[in-house]
Design a protein around this motif. Structure first.
Motif, PDB file in Angstrom:
ATOM      1  N   PHE A  17       0.828  -1.198   0.000  1.00 32.54           N
ATOM      2  CA  PHE A  17       0.000   0.000   0.000  1.00 32.54           C
ATOM      3  C   PHE A  17       0.869   1.257   0.000  1.00 32.54           C
ATOM      4  O   PHE A  17       0.628   2.191  -0.764  1.00 32.54           O
ATOM      5  CB  PHE A  17      -0.934  -0.010   1.207  1.00 32.54           C
ATOM      6  N   VAL A  18       1.880   1.281   0.849  1.00 33.96           N
ATOM      7  CA  VAL A  18       2.764   2.448   0.925  1.00 33.96           C
ATOM      8  C   VAL A  18       3.527   2.625  -0.384  1.00 33.96           C
ATOM      9  O   VAL A  18       3.642   3.743  -0.906  1.00 33.96           O
ATOM     10  CB  VAL A  18       3.727   2.319   2.130  1.00 33.96           C
ATOM     11  N   LEU A  19       4.046   1.539  -0.943  1.00 34.35           N
ATOM     12  CA  LEU A  19       4.776   1.637  -2.207  1.00 34.35           C
ATOM     13  C   LEU A  19       3.869   2.069  -3.354  1.00 34.35           C
ATOM     14  O   LEU A  19       4.279   2.871  -4.209  1.00 34.35           O
ATOM     15  CB  LEU A  19       5.441   0.293  -2.534  1.00 34.35           C
ATOM     16  N   THR A  20       2.651   1.567  -3.384  1.00 35.48           N
ATOM     17  CA  THR A  20       1.710   1.959  -4.431  1.00 35.48           C
ATOM     18  C   THR A  20       1.362   3.433  -4.316  1.00 35.48           C
ATOM     19  O   THR A  20       1.316   4.152  -5.321  1.00 35.48           O
ATOM     20  CB  THR A  20       0.435   1.109  -4.351  1.00 35.48           C
ATOM     21  N   PHE A  21       1.101   3.903  -3.118  1.00 32.17           N
ATOM     22  CA  PHE A  21       0.798   5.318  -2.918  1.00 32.17           C
ATOM     23  C   PHE A  21       1.980   6.181  -3.337  1.00 32.17           C
ATOM     24  O   PHE A  21       1.820   7.202  -4.006  1.00 32.17           O
ATOM     25  CB  PHE A  21       0.436   5.589  -1.456  1.00 32.17           C
ATOM     26  N   GLY A  22       3.195   5.765  -2.969  1.00 34.59           N
ATOM     27  CA  GLY A  22       4.387   6.526  -3.354  1.00 34.59           C
ATOM     28  C   GLY A  22       4.591   6.543  -4.862  1.00 34.59           C
ATOM     29  O   GLY A  22       4.935   7.582  -5.451  1.00 34.59           O
ATOM     30  N   ALA A  23       4.383   5.408  -5.520  1.00 31.61           N
ATOM     31  CA  ALA A  23       4.539   5.350  -6.977  1.00 31.61           C
ATOM     32  C   ALA A  23       3.480   6.202  -7.669  1.00 31.61           C
ATOM     33  O   ALA A  23       3.771   6.889  -8.655  1.00 31.61           O
ATOM     34  CB  ALA A  23       4.453   3.903  -7.458  1.00 31.61           C
ATOM     35  N   PHE A  24       2.255   6.171  -7.173  1.00 30.49           N
ATOM     36  CA  PHE A  24       1.195   6.994  -7.750  1.00 30.49           C
ATOM     37  C   PHE A  24       1.524   8.479  -7.606  1.00 30.49           C
ATOM     38  O   PHE A  24       1.383   9.248  -8.560  1.00 30.49           O
ATOM     39  CB  PHE A  24      -0.139   6.676  -7.076  1.00 30.49           C
ATOM     40  N   TYR A  25       1.956   8.880  -6.440  1.00 29.20           N
ATOM     41  CA  TYR A  25       2.299  10.281  -6.201  1.00 29.20           C
ATOM     42  C   TYR A  25       3.464  10.708  -7.089  1.00 29.20           C
ATOM     43  O   TYR A  25       3.426  11.778  -7.707  1.00 29.20           O
ATOM     44  CB  TYR A  25       2.628  10.499  -4.725  1.00 29.20           C
ATOM     45  N   ALA A  26       4.503   9.866  -7.181  1.00 31.77           N
ATOM     46  CA  ALA A  26       5.666  10.205  -8.005  1.00 31.77           C
ATOM     47  C   ALA A  26       5.290  10.295  -9.477  1.00 31.77           C
ATOM     48  O   ALA A  26       5.748  11.199 -10.195  1.00 31.77           O
ATOM     49  CB  ALA A  26       6.767   9.164  -7.797  1.00 31.77           C
ATOM     50  N   THR A  27       4.448   9.396  -9.956  1.00 36.28           N
ATOM     51  CA  THR A  27       4.022   9.434 -11.348  1.00 36.28           C
ATOM     52  C   THR A  27       3.204  10.684 -11.636  1.00 36.28           C
ATOM     53  O   THR A  27       3.364  11.325 -12.680  1.00 36.28           O
ATOM     54  CB  THR A  27       3.186   8.177 -11.681  1.00 36.28           C
ATOM     55  N   THR A  28       2.335  11.060 -10.725  1.00 38.40           N
ATOM     56  CA  THR A  28       1.526  12.266 -10.907  1.00 38.40           C
ATOM     57  C   THR A  28       2.391  13.509 -10.950  1.00 38.40           C
ATOM     58  O   THR A  28       2.212  14.375 -11.810  1.00 38.40           O
ATOM     59  CB  THR A  28       0.491  12.380  -9.775  1.00 38.40           C
TER      60      THR A  28
END
Length: 129
Positions: A17-28
């Protein structure tokens, strides 16, 4: 502090969950930065002109009737209500007379809602000029 250890069965889900949230934020953030860096800032007259045919573009207020919204809302209301009848029809014998009475009450409420919408004029199309 056993709930904080890595042996918890949900620790992997938390990490994902933390990695997915971080990847989503970085991609955005990266997409926003790239679009601002690569976009042309000038507006060309050719880009704003009409292409091949059609009338000259004039700015006019966008007046969309609320009648479209009302029709869509009523369609969804009655369409979803009819979908609720399918599970009842499948288990009709299992539900017996109680299920039959419940469905009659449900159809009665739908009919009351339909008559109310009809009397209020929600099903009539009004031309706005």
């Amino acid at each position: 502090m056993e709930h904080m250890s890595a042996t918890n069965p949900y620790f992997g889900v938390f990490v994902l969950f933390v990695l997915t949230f971080g990847a989503f934020y970085a991609t955005t953030v990266a997409a926003r930065w790239a679009s601002r860096a690569l976009a042309r800032k000038d507006t060309e007259k050719l880009k704003l002109s009409i292409y091949e045919c059609g009338p000259e573009v004039t700015k006019q207020p966008n007046r969309i009737s609320t009648q479209f919204y009302l029709f869509a809302l009523l369609f969804l209301l009655f369409d979803v209500e009819v979908v609720f009848m399918f599970p009842w029809a499948i288990d009709f014998k299992l539900l017996g007379w109680f299920g039959f009475a419940e469905m009659l009450m449900f159809i009665l409420l739908l009919t009351i809602g339909f008559i109310y919408a009809w009397k209020k004029g929600a099903l009539e199309w009004h031309n706005i000029k």
